[in-house]
Design a protein around this motif. Structure first.
Motif, PDB file in Angstrom:
ATOM      1  N   HIS A  91       0.815  -1.205   0.000  1.00 24.88           N
ATOM      2  CA  HIS A  91       0.000   0.000   0.000  1.00 24.88           C
ATOM      3  C   HIS A  91       0.851   1.259   0.000  1.00 24.88           C
ATOM      4  CE1 HIS A  91      -4.231  -1.264   0.577  1.00 24.88           C
ATOM      5  NE2 HIS A  91      -3.637  -2.402   0.858  1.00 24.88           N
ATOM      6  N   ALA A  92       2.004   1.216   0.632  1.00 22.87           N
ATOM      7  CA  ALA A  92       2.869   2.401   0.679  1.00 22.87           C
ATOM      8  C   ALA A  92       4.297   1.973   0.999  1.00 22.87           C
ATOM      9  CB  ALA A  92       2.368   3.385   1.736  1.00 22.87           C
ATOM     10  N   LEU A 115      17.965   3.030  14.731  1.00 22.40           N
ATOM     11  CA  LEU A 115      18.049   2.474  13.379  1.00 22.40           C
ATOM     12  C   LEU A 115      17.463   3.484  12.405  1.00 22.40           C
ATOM     13  CD1 LEU A 115      18.163  -0.087  11.382  1.00 22.40           C
ATOM     14  CD2 LEU A 115      15.824  -0.461  12.094  1.00 22.40           C
ATOM     15  N   THR A 116      18.103   3.641  11.272  1.00 26.20           N
ATOM     16  CA  THR A 116      17.528   4.388  10.154  1.00 26.20           C
ATOM     17  C   THR A 116      17.336   3.389   9.030  1.00 26.20           C
ATOM     18  OG1 THR A 116      18.640   6.417  10.795  1.00 26.20           O
ATOM     19  CG2 THR A 116      17.839   6.290   8.542  1.00 26.20           C
ATOM     20  N   GLY A 117      16.102   3.240   8.599  1.00 25.11           N
ATOM     21  CA  GLY A 117      15.811   2.239   7.579  1.00 25.11           C
ATOM     22  C   GLY A 117      14.666   2.690   6.703  1.00 25.11           C
ATOM     23  N   ARG A 118      13.913   1.713   6.210  1.00 25.57           N
ATOM     24  CA  ARG A 118      12.748   2.006   5.390  1.00 25.57           C
ATOM     25  C   ARG A 118      11.567   1.223   5.931  1.00 25.57           C
ATOM     26  NH1 ARG A 118      11.395  -1.949   1.597  1.00 25.57           N
ATOM     27  NH2 ARG A 118      12.907  -3.634   1.460  1.00 25.57           N
ATOM     28  N   ALA A 119      10.357   1.600   5.512  1.00 25.61           N
ATOM     29  CA  ALA A 119       9.153   0.908   5.971  1.00 25.61           C
ATOM     30  C   ALA A 119       8.220   0.675   4.800  1.00 25.61           C
ATOM     31  CB  ALA A 119       8.447   1.724   7.055  1.00 25.61           C
ATOM     32  N   VAL A 138       2.996  -3.350   9.015  1.00 28.96           N
ATOM     33  CA  VAL A 138       4.002  -2.298   8.907  1.00 28.96           C
ATOM     34  C   VAL A 138       5.335  -3.018   9.065  1.00 28.96           C
ATOM     35  CG1 VAL A 138       4.903  -0.148   9.843  1.00 28.96           C
ATOM     36  CG2 VAL A 138       2.440  -0.621   9.963  1.00 28.96           C
ATOM     37  N   ARG A 139       6.091  -3.093   7.993  1.00 23.20           N
ATOM     38  CA  ARG A 139       7.379  -3.802   8.005  1.00 23.20           C
ATOM     39  C   ARG A 139       8.503  -2.784   7.959  1.00 23.20           C
ATOM     40  NH1 ARG A 139       5.980  -8.381   3.424  1.00 23.20           N
ATOM     41  NH2 ARG A 139       4.287  -9.386   4.580  1.00 23.20           N
ATOM     42  N   VAL A 140       9.378  -2.857   8.947  1.00 23.58           N
ATOM     43  CA  VAL A 140      10.528  -1.956   9.032  1.00 23.58           C
ATOM     44  C   VAL A 140      11.767  -2.753   8.646  1.00 23.58           C
ATOM     45  CG1 VAL A 140      11.893  -0.465  10.544  1.00 23.58           C
ATOM     46  CG2 VAL A 140       9.410  -0.610  10.852  1.00 23.58           C
ATOM     47  N   PHE A 141      12.524  -2.230   7.689  1.00 25.64           N
ATOM     48  CA  PHE A 141      13.724  -2.895   7.182  1.00 25.64           C
ATOM     49  C   PHE A 141      14.964  -2.079   7.525  1.00 25.64           C
ATOM     50  CE2 PHE A 141      10.220  -4.171   4.499  1.00 25.64           C
ATOM     51  CZ  PHE A 141      10.433  -5.523   4.283  1.00 25.64           C
ATOM     52  N   LYS A 142      16.060  -2.800   7.817  1.00 24.72           N
ATOM     53  CA  LYS A 142      17.334  -2.126   8.074  1.00 24.72           C
ATOM     54  C   LYS A 142      17.942  -1.613   6.778  1.00 24.72           C
ATOM     55  CE  LYS A 142      18.754  -4.706  12.139  1.00 24.72           C
ATOM     56  NZ  LYS A 142      19.759  -5.607  12.696  1.00 24.72           N
ATOM     57  N   LYS A 145      -0.182   7.532   8.038  1.00 21.08           N
ATOM     58  CA  LYS A 145      -1.434   7.466   8.801  1.00 21.08           C
ATOM     59  C   LYS A 145      -2.633   7.271   7.871  1.00 21.08           C
ATOM     60  CE  LYS A 145      -3.867   9.985  12.418  1.00 21.08           C
ATOM     61  NZ  LYS A 145      -3.836  11.176  13.262  1.00 21.08           N
ATOM     62  N   ALA A 146      -2.651   7.972   6.736  1.00 20.30           N
ATOM     63  CA  ALA A 146      -3.761   7.869   5.787  1.00 20.30           C
ATOM     64  C   ALA A 146      -3.848   6.470   5.175  1.00 20.30           C
ATOM     65  CB  ALA A 146      -3.618   8.917   4.692  1.00 20.30           C
ATOM     66  N   ALA A 147      -2.711   5.854   4.865  1.00 19.34           N
ATOM     67  CA  ALA A 147      -2.725   4.507   4.286  1.00 19.34           C
ATOM     68  C   ALA A 147      -3.303   3.497   5.275  1.00 19.34           C
ATOM     69  CB  ALA A 147      -1.309   4.101   3.867  1.00 19.34           C
ATOM     70  N   ILE A 148      -2.977   3.638   6.546  1.00 21.81           N
ATOM     71  CA  ILE A 148      -3.536   2.736   7.561  1.00 21.81           C
ATOM     72  C   ILE A 148      -5.040   2.953   7.695  1.00 21.81           C
ATOM     73  CG2 ILE A 148      -3.545   2.188  10.036  1.00 21.81           C
ATOM     74  CD1 ILE A 148      -0.502   2.748   9.979  1.00 21.81           C
ATOM     75  N   CYS A 149      -5.479   4.202   7.724  1.00 20.78           N
ATOM     76  CA  CYS A 149      -6.922   4.504   7.819  1.00 20.78           C
ATOM     77  C   CYS A 149      -7.674   4.008   6.586  1.00 20.78           C
ATOM     78  CB  CYS A 149      -7.143   5.998   8.005  1.00 20.78           C
ATOM     79  SG  CYS A 149      -6.629   6.596   9.613  1.00 20.78           S
ATOM     80  N   ASP A 150      -7.093   4.189   5.399  1.00 17.74           N
ATOM     81  CA  ASP A 150      -7.737   3.713   4.170  1.00 17.74           C
ATOM     82  C   ASP A 150      -7.905   2.205   4.179  1.00 17.74           C
ATOM     83  OD1 ASP A 150      -7.909   6.284   3.226  1.00 17.74           O
ATOM     84  OD2 ASP A 150      -6.199   6.098   1.846  1.00 17.74           O
TER      85      ASP A 150
END
Length: 176
Positions: free
Chosen positions: A19-20, A51-55, A66-70, A133-138
């Motif tokens: 979704h995002a 940690l600084t990564g991506r989600a 919600v997946r957080v990657f290194k 936040k909008a993607a989770i609400c959608d």
């Protein structure tokens, strides 16, 4: 009978939909709550993220993860499942906005054994935080609409109604 034939995919064969994607997120260790007002990002040491990564926000059936990657390509460092449907916790119990900023959230992450911990995530820009936040609400709203549609189909099937206009509202109070 396969999952496609039965119409109800099991967890292993469910289609995953991204979704995002957020190329930069900052992750923080969240201290225990001091007051009942909520988490405060200023208590996390914002200058030194763990940690600084991506989600990625990935839908799989009635769950949004919600997946957080290194880094690019590895396994997720943390996963926060946002479940929708009967018996599921409210969304703000799993993804909660902090009280002092619009760019930071607390995630209730789970491991494969079902144990959970709290992880703070933040975004550099407010636009990315709003999109998160909008993607989770959608997703939650789409699951609510699907549940409503399924309930209408059950009512119509019980009444013997079939076809294109079977779900149109009428004066019947059961159809709301």
């Amino acid at each position: 009978m396969s999952a496609l034939e039965s119409g109800a995919p099991d967890d292993e064969s469910a289609l995953e939909i991204v979704h995002a994607r957020f190329p930069e997120v900052f992750c923080y260790r969240v201290p225990p709550l001091k007051t009942s007002t909520g988490h405060r990002a200023e208590d996390w040491g914002l200058g030194n993220p763990q940690l600084t990564g991506r989600a990625d926000l990935v839908a799989k059936g009635s769950t949004l993860e919600v997946r957080v990657f290194k880094d690019e390509g590895g396994a997720p460092a943390a996963t926060c499942p946002v479940r929708c449907g009967p018996g599921s916790p409210p969304v703000d119990a799993v993804v909660d906005a902090v009280v002092d900023s619009s760019r930071y959230f607390v995630l209730r992450v789970e491991n494969a054994q079902g144990r959970h911990a709290y992880l703070g995530i933040g975004f550099r820009e407010r636009d990315a935080a709003y999109d998160f936040k909008a993607a989770i609400c959608d997703f939650r709203r789409s699951q609510d609409r699907a549940a409503t549609a399924a309930a209408r189909v059950e009512i119509n099937a019980a009444d013997g109604l079939h076809g294109l206009f079977a779900t149109c509202p009428t004066d019947d109070p059961r159809r709301g």
